[in-house]
Design a protein around this motif. Structure first.
Motif, short mmCIF file in Angstrom:
data_model
loop_
_atom_site.label_atom_id
_atom_site.label_comp_id
_atom_site.label_asym_id
_atom_site.label_seq_id
_atom_site.Cartn_x
_atom_site.Cartn_y
_atom_site.Cartn_z
N LEU A 652 0.88 -1.16 0.00
CA LEU A 652 0.00 0.00 0.00
C LEU A 652 0.92 1.21 0.00
O LEU A 652 1.45 1.59 1.03
N ARG A 653 1.11 1.76 -1.16
CA ARG A 653 2.15 2.77 -1.33
C ARG A 653 1.72 4.13 -0.76
O ARG A 653 0.65 4.63 -1.08
N LEU A 654 2.57 4.68 0.10
CA LEU A 654 2.35 6.02 0.65
C LEU A 654 3.53 6.90 0.29
O LEU A 654 4.66 6.42 0.18
N ILE A 656 6.02 9.15 1.62
CA ILE A 656 6.59 9.49 2.92
C ILE A 656 7.62 10.60 2.72
O ILE A 656 8.44 10.50 1.79
N PRO A 657 7.61 11.64 3.51
CA PRO A 657 6.85 11.81 4.77
C PRO A 657 5.56 12.60 4.61
O PRO A 657 4.93 12.94 5.60
N ASP A 658 5.12 12.90 3.34
CA ASP A 658 3.96 13.79 3.18
C ASP A 658 2.65 13.13 3.61
O ASP A 658 1.75 13.80 4.11
N GLN A 659 2.53 11.84 3.37
CA GLN A 659 1.26 11.19 3.72
C GLN A 659 1.37 10.48 5.06
O GLN A 659 2.47 10.14 5.51
N ASN A 660 0.20 10.25 5.62
CA ASN A 660 0.16 9.71 6.97
C ASN A 660 -0.62 8.39 6.98
O ASN A 660 -1.72 8.33 6.45
N PRO A 661 -0.07 7.35 7.57
CA PRO A 661 -0.75 6.04 7.52
C PRO A 661 -2.09 6.00 8.22
O PRO A 661 -2.92 5.15 7.93
N ILE A 662 -2.30 6.93 9.13
CA ILE A 662 -3.58 6.94 9.83
C ILE A 662 -4.65 7.62 8.99
O ILE A 662 -5.83 7.31 9.06
N ARG A 663 -4.20 8.54 8.16
CA ARG A 663 -5.14 9.34 7.39
C ARG A 663 -5.31 8.82 5.95
O ARG A 663 -6.38 8.89 5.37
N ASP A 664 -4.22 8.29 5.39
CA ASP A 664 -4.23 7.91 3.98
C ASP A 664 -4.11 6.40 3.83
O ASP A 664 -3.19 5.80 4.38
N PRO A 665 -5.00 5.78 3.04
CA PRO A 665 -4.90 4.32 2.87
C PRO A 665 -3.69 3.92 2.03
O PRO A 665 -3.16 2.83 2.19
N GLY A 666 -3.29 4.76 1.13
CA GLY A 666 -2.20 4.39 0.21
C GLY A 666 -2.75 3.77 -1.05
O GLY A 666 -3.94 3.44 -1.15
N TYR B 41 6.81 1.70 6.92
CA TYR B 41 6.93 3.08 6.47
C TYR B 41 6.05 4.02 7.29
O TYR B 41 5.04 3.61 7.87
N ARG B 54 3.45 2.33 9.58
CA ARG B 54 2.63 1.21 9.09
C ARG B 54 3.53 0.02 8.78
O ARG B 54 4.61 0.17 8.21
N PHE B 94 -9.75 1.03 5.89
CA PHE B 94 -10.08 1.93 4.76
C PHE B 94 -10.88 1.11 3.75
O PHE B 94 -10.35 0.17 3.16
#
Lengths: 744, 278
Positions: A652-654, A656-666, B41, B54, B94
């Motif tokens: 699940l690609r995010l 980093i560091p701009d996106q947040n795992p709690i907020r963004d699913p990826g 990450y 995560r 999600f």
């Protein structure tokens, strides 16, 4: 190109060398309603002689011709399954050509098995001839047979699942198949539910399924040809039927327009599976399809002409959970005339028409990709005599327009496709028969598109009866094949059948193939027939997706060579009320790199792989038994596991560091393993049906049928969906009940 | 009677055959058996608490129906102080897809090495070290500039050679909206001996980056004499180490995504010379 001009010159030179010095008898054989009888054996005897002097097999027009006859009296004997044996005397004067229309009477009572006369040859290496009645022997969910159900029982024919409408015939891809309907070229006239094609039993007179080794009359395919001859409407009496089942509603009408002269056939079918699936605990299936067929036939004294029209439509999902709808539509219309006038030295055939195919994929609201092919054709098939040999020759002029847009799917079509191409195809073939038991049919053909080189396609078919009777026939067929149109699809994603069609690009070699088939057919006793065929196909320049490790990225297309070989075994028992068939196919398909490689996986080059349609073992059997008016049918099919590609890893690609795992699913990502290293579990399925027609009065009957698809509710895996990350299964247990009203 | 028995036997036999056929194993293995491999990450935001990283099992099919329990322990160790803490898995869903996000409850410190260690019951271990940055001191070298002049900013304690990064954003106001660009500066001067970075933009250059070289938008038509500037100072990672019992070797085309980077943000404003607007 120079070769093409030479060929034209040679073709038309042969016609001027022809000469007629003897008598000719021509027969057009049909049923009482006017339906031509195809593939009937016609034996010609001199007077009351016991030994026949010549024989022939009726063509798609029911036509057979005997040439080089001396003046005198001849006896004609025709035998055909389901009809009374016909025998009649005819006289012919010196240098006279006579044409007769013969009508065979149907047999009364149970069907009798034909006792095959001497000397007739099937000429069928690689070819399966199918009559409408053959289609009715299989369990079908709509009270009438369908070509698709029949084709799938043939060894060597692979469908990768029970949806999508794609057929792989002896290693060839769907884009390498040619489908002709009364000479109208169609692309994939098969429905999204693989239970149905666009050809119901009632709209079809006969079909030739050519799995390879076909002669030069067919010049647009490197793998297989399906040649459909539509039904001629009844010239004497109107009739019709309507049926309803949870899969399909159908209407069929046939009527004479001028008694004995012209008739019309109309057939329309529309799926009802979308509305009825999901009932009784069955799975919901989101798909809709329809087909409309019309044929007007005019029967003159010295010619038969027909105008045919076909419309098909399919829309639906292969994987219900994927937000992707596939659709394809066919429209075709054509005229065809077969002339056999006494004033002509030889019969001839002229046909012309057009067809359009459009397929697309996208979400429910937006079409993301589409491809469109429009074909216009003018075709002439003629005959002459040269050195006492009958020479068939012809020309087919094709205009093909291609339009496509496939953003973010195929890199080779990033700029879209919008071209018109002209193709000229020429052929000639003959049949040399040194004796009654050996026939050699050599042929040669060429085709050239604008600015491309002419192809050179020699082919030969040989039949030999070693026992000097018709019980055993050995045959072989071999030759070169090419096609100027290619189909591009992402075979890595079985969840999409979207295909871009285009003319082969100028700087690329044409897709081509070499075929070699040998067969042995044996008739044992009155009821048994066996057939064994070994085949080899070497495909060149087949477009395949370049292998990349990442899924879901744009697909780059490269050319591969495909090698296919295998053996097909068939066994049939037919004693009239009981018919039993068993077929087994053993085959292997392998794609290998042309020049460079087929892609990369973890830095290693992919040199070869067995594609998704490489089914090593396939077994089909079905039985059809008529017990006092009730027809019991059962069919069981078994297939060894098809290759599939495993997933190497997901993520699940995010960012980093701009996106947040709690907020963004990826963004879901997947990576392929090496191509097609694993195989799906074996596939098998049992279908059964019980059918009976109740006669209300001599012209009206009600048909009823109950049955089920996948009777023992086998979970057959369809494919691994790398978009939805799930295993997609084929249809589970599907019961049905059908009813029809029939007016004859 | 005997015939009836035979018929019953046939029916039972057929039923048994059908049950046997339908019961055959039809499962397939969608994932290649490459051994365990996890992606690790997340951002370590020095200015926020808590943070999350995560952990994704790369053998997970990403299908809600097939989501597995992760079954791993994740420990974070402050290598500067030697203090370790076990992180708790906070599952976030999600669209019914389960994700495993491990909470870091304490604040993240500047100029600190953090080691993340992933272990499971089978002895599988992955670890990585994320190095947070020092806090930079931002100085505006030239506060008031004309349209063509560069406004210059100096950052201290920026170690680009070690792998730190600076992401910058410059905004101008046109009409009622502030428009931003993330494009690089016209001037970048880095002194690795002093870990000092100087960046410079001119108002005209910022305008061109956003609007292109059009006359109708220029420095003179800005509706504010301020230029807003913000930056994100991003840390770096020391080399990750895989310590799988399977001793897998990942090729360069595919490696599990293991990126844990610290960050903090800062901003300032510069002024365009008032004479420009007269």
């Amino acid at each position: 190109m120079r070769f093409g001009y030479l060929f034209v010159l040679m073709l038309f030179t042969t016609t001027t060398l022809a000469a007629q010095s003897s008598s000719i008898l021509r027969f057009v054989v049909s049923e009482e309603g006017g339906q031509p009888i195809v593939s009937a054996n016609v034996l010609l005897y001199e007077g009351d002689e016991e030994e026949y002097t010549d024989y022939g097999v009726t063509t798609r027009d029911g036509f057979v011709e005997f040439r080089g006859l001396n003046a005198g009296t001849y006896r004609v004997r025709i035998s055909f399954v389901g009809f009374e044996t016909f025998e009649e005397y005819y006289e012919v004067e010196p240098s006279e050509t006579k044409v007769y229309r013969l009508i065979l009477e149907e047999s009364v009572g149970e069907l009798e098995v034909q006792v095959i006369g001497e000397g007739n040859s099937t000429g069928g290496v690689g070819i399966t001839r199918v009559r409408a009645e053959d289609l009715s022997r299989l369990p079908s969910a709509s009270l009438e047979g369908d070509l698709m159900a029949y084709i799938q029982t043939m060894p060597g024919v692979i469908s990768t699942g029970d949806q999508g409408g794609d057929l792989y015939i002896r290693g060839g891809t769907p884009a390498q198949n040619l489908v002709l309907v009364d000479n109208i070229p169609l692309i994939k006239p098969f429905h999204i539910s693989n239970l149905f094609s666009a050809f119901p039993e009632k709209a079809v007179n006969d079909v030739q399924i050519m799995a390879g080794g076909f002669d030069n009359r067919y010049m647009s395919s490197t793998s297989a040809v399906i040649d459909v001859n539509l039904k001629t409407g009844n010239f004497n009496q109107a009739g019709g039927s309507a049926s309803f089942s949870p899969y399909m509603s159908t209407v069929f009408v046939e009527s004479p327009l001028v008694n004995g002269k012209s008739s019309l056939v109309l057939s329309g079918r529309k799926s009802t599976i979308n509305e009825f699936s999901g009932y009784l605990g069955t799975e919901k299936q989101e798909m809709e399809f329809y087909d409309v067929i019309a044929r007007y036939t005019l029967q003159g004294e010295q010619f038969n002409c027909s105008a045919s029209m076909i419309i098909t439509g399919d829309e639906g999902k292969i994987n219900e959970t994927r937000n992707q709808t596939l659709s394809w539509y066919n429209t075709g219309a054509g005229l065809r005339c077969f002339g056999f006038d006494e004033t002509f030295d030889h019969p001839f055939e002229v046909s012309m028409g057009f067809s359009n195919f459009n397929n697309s994929e996208g979400s429910a609201l937006v079409t993301e990709r589409y491809a469109d092919v429009t074909q216009g054709y003018l075709r002439m098939d003629m005959q002459e005599e040269l050195l006492n040999l009958r020479v068939d020759y012809g020309i087919n002029i094709l205009m093909q327009g291609y339009k496509a847009r496939a953003d973010e799917r195929f890199t080779t079509t990033d700029d879209g496709v919008d071209i018109i191409d002209g193709v000229v195809q020429l052929y000639t073939k003959t049949k040399w028969q040194p004796n009654r038991w050996l026939a050699v049919e050599p042929g040669i053909g060429t085709q050239f598109a604008s600015e491309s080189k002419a192809t050179f396609e020699p082919r030969v078919r040989v039949q030999y009866n070693p026992l000097k009777n018709n019980r055993m026939e050995l045959s072989l067929a071999t030759g070169l094949y090419a096609q100027t149109m290619e189909g591009i699809t992402d075979q890595r994603d079985a969840g999409s059948t979207f295909t871009i069609y285009r003319a082969t690009r100028r700087n690329e070699p044409l897709p081509s193939a070499f075929h070699a088939i040998v067969s042995a057919q044996n008739r044992i006793g009155r009821y048994w027939t066996t057939n064994v065929e070994a085949y080899y196909k070497d495909h060149k320049n087949t477009p395949v997706p370049l292998w990349t490790q990442e899924t879901g990225v744009e697909t780059e297309i490269i050319l591969a060579d495909g090698e296919t070989y295998g053996m097909d075994f068939r066994l049939e028992f037919n004693n009239g009320p009981l018919f039993w068939y068993a077929g087994y196919g053993l085959g292997k398909v392998e794609y290998s790199a042309v020049g460079n490689n087929l892609g990369e996986w973890l830095g290693n080059e992919v040199i070869s792989y067995t594609p998704a349609h490489d089914q090593r073992h396939k077994f089909n059997t079905y039985i059809n038994y008529n017990l006092k008016g009730t027809t019991l049918s059962a069919g069981w099919e078994f297939g060894s596991g098809l290759p599939y590609t495993q997933i190497y890893a997901t993520d699940l690609r995010l960012n980093i560091p701009d996106q947040n795992p709690i907020r963004d699913p990826g963004i879901a990502d997947a990576y392929y393993d090496e191509p097609y290293t694993e195989r799906l579990p074996v596939y098998h399925r049992l279908d059964v049906s019980v059918k009976r027609f109740f006669e209300i009065n001599p012209r009206f009957e009600i048909g009823t049928e109950i049955g089920a698809i996948n009777v023992y509710d086998r979970t057959n895996v369809f494919y691994l969906d790398v978009v939805e990350f799930e295993v997609v299964n084929q249809s589970r247990f599907l019961p049905y009940a059908s009813v029809s009203l029939n007016l004859d | 009677m005997r015939k009836r028995k035979e018929t019953s036997f046939c029916v039972v036999l057929t039923m048994l055959l059908l049950v046997t056929l339908s019961a055959c194993d039809t499962s397939i293995e969608p994932m290649v058996d490459k051994g365990k491999a996890y992606s690790i990450y997340g951002p370590l935001d020095i200015q926020k608490t808590p943070n999350y990283i995560r952990i994704h099992d790369t053998n997970d099919l990403l299908n809600p129906d097939l989501t597995k329990d992760l079954g791993v322990h994740v420990t974070m160790t402050n290598l500067n102080t030697g203090v370790s803490q076990l992180l708790n898995d906070e599952v976030r869903i999600f669209d019914s897809l389960y994700t495993h996000n491990f909470e870091i409850p304490d604040s993240i410190e500047y100029d600190t090495k953090y080691k993340f260690l992933l272990e499971d019951e089978d002895g599988y271990r992955d670890s990585l070290i994320s190095v947070t940055t020092k806090e930079t001191e931002l100085t505006i070298i030239q506060d008031s500039v004309s349209c063509g002049e560069l406004f210059m900013l100096r950052f201290t304690d920026i170690d680009l050679d070690a792998g730190e990064r600076i992401q910058t954003e410059v905004g101008i106001k046109v009409g009622v909206a502030w428009m931003y660009t993330k494009r690089p500066a016209n001037l970048q001067d880095y002194n690795s001996a002093t870990n000092t970075l100087i960046l410079g933009w001119s108002p005209n250059y910022v305008s061109e980056l956003i609007y292109g070289p059009f006359d109708w938008v220029s420095c003179r038509t800005f509706s504010s004499d301020k230029i807003r500037f913000s930056f994100t100072h991003i840390g770096y990672m020391e080399e990750a180490s895989f310590n799988s019992p399977n001793e897998i070797e990942f090729d360069q085309l595919y490696t599990p995504n293991q990126v844990v980077l610290s960050k903090y943000m800062g901003d300032t404003e510069v002024t365009i010379d008032s004479s420009v607007f007269n």
